[in-house]
Write a protein that holds these residues in place. Structure first.
Motif, short mmCIF file in Angstrom:
data_model
loop_
_atom_site.label_atom_id
_atom_site.label_comp_id
_atom_site.label_asym_id
_atom_site.label_seq_id
_atom_site.Cartn_x
_atom_site.Cartn_y
_atom_site.Cartn_z
N ILE A 39 0.83 -1.20 0.00
CA ILE A 39 0.00 0.00 0.00
C ILE A 39 0.87 1.25 0.00
CG2 ILE A 39 -1.68 1.33 1.33
CD1 ILE A 39 -2.82 -1.35 2.33
N LEU A 40 1.84 1.29 0.90
CA LEU A 40 2.71 2.47 0.99
C LEU A 40 3.57 2.63 -0.25
CD1 LEU A 40 3.84 2.37 4.74
CD2 LEU A 40 2.07 3.79 3.68
N LEU A 41 3.99 1.51 -0.85
CA LEU A 41 4.77 1.57 -2.09
C LEU A 41 3.95 2.24 -3.19
CD1 LEU A 41 7.24 0.76 -3.82
CD2 LEU A 41 6.06 -1.41 -4.27
N CYS A 42 2.70 1.83 -3.34
CA CYS A 42 1.84 2.40 -4.39
C CYS A 42 1.58 3.88 -4.15
CB CYS A 42 0.52 1.64 -4.47
SG CYS A 42 0.67 -0.02 -5.17
N VAL A 43 1.31 4.24 -2.91
CA VAL A 43 1.06 5.65 -2.59
C VAL A 43 2.31 6.47 -2.87
CG1 VAL A 43 0.53 7.29 -0.74
CG2 VAL A 43 -0.72 5.12 -0.88
N CYS B 115 2.56 9.33 -5.95
CA CYS B 115 2.78 10.73 -5.57
C CYS B 115 4.16 11.23 -5.99
CB CYS B 115 2.60 10.89 -4.06
SG CYS B 115 0.90 10.62 -3.48
N LYS B 116 5.06 10.34 -6.22
CA LYS B 116 6.43 10.73 -6.55
C LYS B 116 6.68 10.89 -8.04
CE LYS B 116 11.18 8.98 -5.99
NZ LYS B 116 12.02 7.93 -5.35
N VAL C 188 9.43 6.92 5.03
CA VAL C 188 7.99 6.66 4.94
C VAL C 188 7.61 5.47 5.82
CG1 VAL C 188 6.11 5.95 3.40
CG2 VAL C 188 7.76 7.67 2.63
N ASN C 189 8.43 4.41 5.81
CA ASN C 189 8.15 3.26 6.69
C ASN C 189 8.21 3.67 8.15
OD1 ASN C 189 7.76 1.58 4.52
ND2 ASN C 189 9.77 0.61 4.65
N GLN C 190 9.16 4.52 8.48
CA GLN C 190 9.31 4.99 9.85
C GLN C 190 8.07 5.76 10.31
OE1 GLN C 190 12.92 7.17 10.48
NE2 GLN C 190 12.38 7.82 12.54
N LEU C 191 7.47 6.52 9.39
CA LEU C 191 6.27 7.28 9.72
C LEU C 191 5.14 6.38 10.21
CD1 LEU C 191 6.09 9.82 6.75
CD2 LEU C 191 7.04 10.20 9.02
N PHE C 192 5.10 5.15 9.68
CA PHE C 192 4.03 4.22 10.01
C PHE C 192 4.48 3.09 10.94
CE2 PHE C 192 2.64 6.42 6.26
CZ PHE C 192 1.29 6.63 6.50
#
Length: 232
Positions: free
Chosen positions: A14-18, A22-23, A224-228
């Motif tokens: 999910i985070l990879l796709c987001v 966005c990038k 980004v992983n750290q954020l979650f």
């Protein structure tokens, strides 16, 4: 994680796709095809829902990582097509090009300028503005005066109107437009605001404008992983 409860896909996917959407400024369909080549079958509409849900969440969680900003602000904006009509995206960066705030608005008037500057002031409460550079739109000085009268902005803040000083923001507009272009316009203000938030914040992360200064892709993934709360 409760935030990802009832999602059929792993959090990492999910985070990879987001992050990729966005990038890189690609369409949802193209991203779905890219994931299919990697053995992950996901519908473009599912990726859309992920972006709408988690791009604003990234924005909320990235705030503590934004780090210091200069007190010299550059304020301007671009027009974005939403529901077949042109809307205005207010944007502000500091003199080094680091993002301060952005806000999508129906109009470009005094009330909209006031709401945007108030948002920027709140976001940068630890790094207050000393100079605010805008174009010659009459709404800006009126909004600044209102904020000063309310005690939200110091009276000694210098308001400048200089196209030359805003060149750094003009150049940044062009880079953002290249990411926006594949969307071919947004359907609603709500979806546009969420998506644009994702674009702005992934560009900030990618350019190393967070406390974690690594510019490599591994640095972006780690942050980004750290954020979650995920392992790097």
């Amino acid at each position: 994680m409760s935030l990802f409860k009832r999602r059929r896909f792993p959090v990492e996917i999910i985070l990879l796709c987001v992050r990729w959407y966005c990038k890189y400024g690609i369409s949802y369909r193209d991203l779905a095809e890219m994931m299919a080549e990697r053995g992950v079958s996901v519908n473009p509409s599912t990726i859309f829902r992920w972006v709408q849900r988690y791009a604003p969440e990234i924005e909320k969680r990235i705030r503590p990582y934004q780090g210091p900003r200069s007190g010299s602000w550059r304020v301007d904006g671009i027009y974005v097509r939403v529901g077949g009509k042109w809307k205005y995206l207010f944007r502000a960066v500091d003199k080094h090009g680091r993002l301060i705030a952005s806000m999508l608005s129906d109009r470009r008037n005094t009330n909209a300028a006031y709401r945007f500057l108030r948002k920027a002031i709140k976001a940068m409460s630890h790094y207050p503005a000393s100079f605010i550079t805008t174009d010659k739109l009459a709404s800006y000085p009126m909004a600044i005066l209102r904020l000063q009268n309310e005690g939200l902005l110091p009276n000694d803040v210098v308001h400048r109107t200089s196209k030359y000083l805003n060149n750094i923001l003009e150049a940044d507009h062009g880079a953002l437009k290249r990411v926006i272009r594949p969307t071919r316009g947004f359907q609603s203000m709500k979806t546009a605001a969420a998506t644009l938030t994702g674009f702005e914040n992934m560009r900030m992360i990618r350019r190393g404008h967070c406390i974690q200064r690594e510019r490599r892709a591994t640095g972006e993934i780690r942050l980004v992983n750290q954020l979650f709360g995920l392992a790097a």
